[in-house]
Design a protein around this motif. Structure first.
Motif, PDB file in Angstrom:
ATOM      1  N   ARG A 172      94.647 -49.013 135.807  1.00  0.00           N
ATOM      2  CA  ARG A 172      94.029 -49.559 137.012  1.00  0.00           C
ATOM      3  C   ARG A 172      92.583 -49.981 136.699  1.00  0.00           C
ATOM      4  N   ASP A 223      89.984 -49.737 138.374  1.00  0.00           N
ATOM      5  CA  ASP A 223      88.984 -48.784 138.859  1.00  0.00           C
ATOM      6  C   ASP A 223      89.092 -47.419 138.184  1.00  0.00           C
ATOM      7  N   SER A 224      89.804 -47.324 137.082  1.00  0.00           N
ATOM      8  CA  SER A 224      89.971 -46.041 136.376  1.00  0.00           C
ATOM      9  C   SER A 224      88.618 -45.481 135.948  1.00  0.00           C
ATOM     10  N   LYS A 225      88.391 -44.200 136.268  1.00  0.00           N
ATOM     11  CA  LYS A 225      87.097 -43.576 135.991  1.00  0.00           C
ATOM     12  C   LYS A 225      87.207 -42.231 135.276  1.00  0.00           C
ATOM     13  N   ARG A 237      87.074 -49.459 130.218  1.00  0.00           N
ATOM     14  CA  ARG A 237      86.939 -49.099 131.618  1.00  0.00           C
ATOM     15  C   ARG A 237      85.623 -48.347 131.828  1.00  0.00           C
ATOM     16  N   LYS A 238      85.106 -48.357 133.048  1.00  0.00           N
ATOM     17  CA  LYS A 238      83.847 -47.674 133.362  1.00  0.00           C
ATOM     18  C   LYS A 238      84.136 -46.199 133.624  1.00  0.00           C
ATOM     19  N   ASP A 245      92.966 -40.706 135.842  1.00  0.00           N
ATOM     20  CA  ASP A 245      93.338 -42.112 135.882  1.00  0.00           C
ATOM     21  C   ASP A 245      93.990 -42.541 134.568  1.00  0.00           C
ATOM     22  N   ASP A 291      99.283 -50.294 142.067  1.00  0.00           N
ATOM     23  CA  ASP A 291      98.324 -49.239 141.723  1.00  0.00           C
ATOM     24  C   ASP A 291      98.968 -47.873 141.570  1.00  0.00           C
TER      25      ASP A 291
END
Length: 318
Positions: free
Chosen positions: A117, A119-121, A143-144, A187, A281
């Motif tokens: 995804r 938005d994986s954190k 990813r962030k 995630d 998602d």
């Protein structure tokens, strides 16, 4: 012109993860066009030693090559050789330990870009060895990531890894005592171990989790259980044909009818948009990497070209 010999120190001075991700993405893009021929790993044994060999023809680069390595109780030794496609001359012989760590991490980065995804954190990390380092570094570049929990059997090593990777990746990495806790509420889950048995209970995985499973490239090793495979809505391999030979994570589940090779996709097909790495998602997605020679040859060619520019390496007597 003599072939060039490049050491581990040469490779480390010339190659990094950012470059490796670009190179590896190109490899899988070209695999989809048919301009790469990849020969799966073969193994031969003698008392106390195993020799592993794999090769590829990267037509788009005009090079062919091989990777060979030995494993003994003393450790492993890796070499990559590349040959000019037209003349057949060896152009470089390269020490390939760090190169292999980079390309394996880079493959997971490419898979993560297409399958995790956006938005994986939060990451759950299994393993604290050299491959684990490049796996986590690659995902953090894709990813962030804000928080990582890591588990390995040796808690002292695990704690040291957490401290080192906190600094390297500029993200909070915390050692964890519990495998299931490491996999839960994440995630992204990364498995980079030599385990022969599943690392965690697949029931603890959240919906929407993406997994990079890279530790096993032998039929006797499994990092994930049947439940994880059952829950995976999308399963992608770096190379399905090679996974059929050595992906222990899949062999028994396929025999038991839990999954089927025909349900899996090659990463090259995801990049070519013939298949999708994630449709929604809430899907659980799984990338299985066993490592392919096409990656090693492409990385070797780039290291060789960088070495020529920088004047590094030693000429061999042929």
């Amino acid at each position: 012109m003599a072939a060039l010999y490049l050491t581990e120190d040469d490779v480390r001075s010339l190659m990094d993860m950012e470059k490796s991700i670009l190179i590896t993405h190109k490899v899988f893009k070209e695999l989809a066009t048919g301009r790469v021929m990849n020969a799966p790993r073969q193994r031969v044994r003698a008392p106390g030693i195993m020799l592993h060999t794999m090769s590829a023809a990267n037509e788009y680069l005009h090079y062919v090559g091989w990777k060979a390595y030995t494993t003994t109780k003393e450790g492993a030794r890796f070499h990559v050789a590349i040959y000019d496609q037209e003349s057949g001359e060896m152009k470089a012989l390269i020490e390939g330990d760090f190169l292999g760590q980079l390309r394996t991490g880079a493959a997971s980065a490419v898979a993560t870009e297409y399958m995790a995804r956006p938005d994986s954190k939060v990451v759950g990390m299994f393993g604290s060895g050299l491959q684990a380092r490049t796996q986590l570094q690659a995902v953090c570049m894709t990813r962030k990531i804000e928080f990582v929990q890591v588990y390995s059997r040796n808690f002292e090593n695990c704690s040291r890894f957490a401290e080192e990777m906190t600094e390297l990746c500029d993200v909070e990495v915390s050692a964890c005592h519990s495998p299931d806790e490491t996999a839960a509420e994440k995630d992204i889950v990364i498995c980079a171990t030599t385990s022969k048995a599943p690392l965690f209970d697949g029931r603890v995985l959240d919906e929407g989790t993406h997994l990079n499973v890279i530790g096993s490239n032998h039929r006797s090793r499994r990092e994930i259980d049947r439940t994880t495979i059952k829950r995976a809505d999308v399963i992608v391999c770096d190379d399905i044909e090679q996974c059929k030979i050595e992906a222990g994570d899949f062999m028994q589940p396929v025999e038991e009818g839990i999954t089927d090779w025909r349900l899996m996709h090659n990463l090259s097909d995801i990049i070519a948009e013939r298949e999708t790495g994630r449709a929604t998602d809430d899907q659980v997605t799984l990338f299985k990497s066993v490592g392919i020679a096409a990656e090693d040859v492409a990385m070797g060619v780039q290291v060789y070209e960088f070495a020529l520019e920088e004047g590094l390496g030693v000429d061999l007597p042929f």
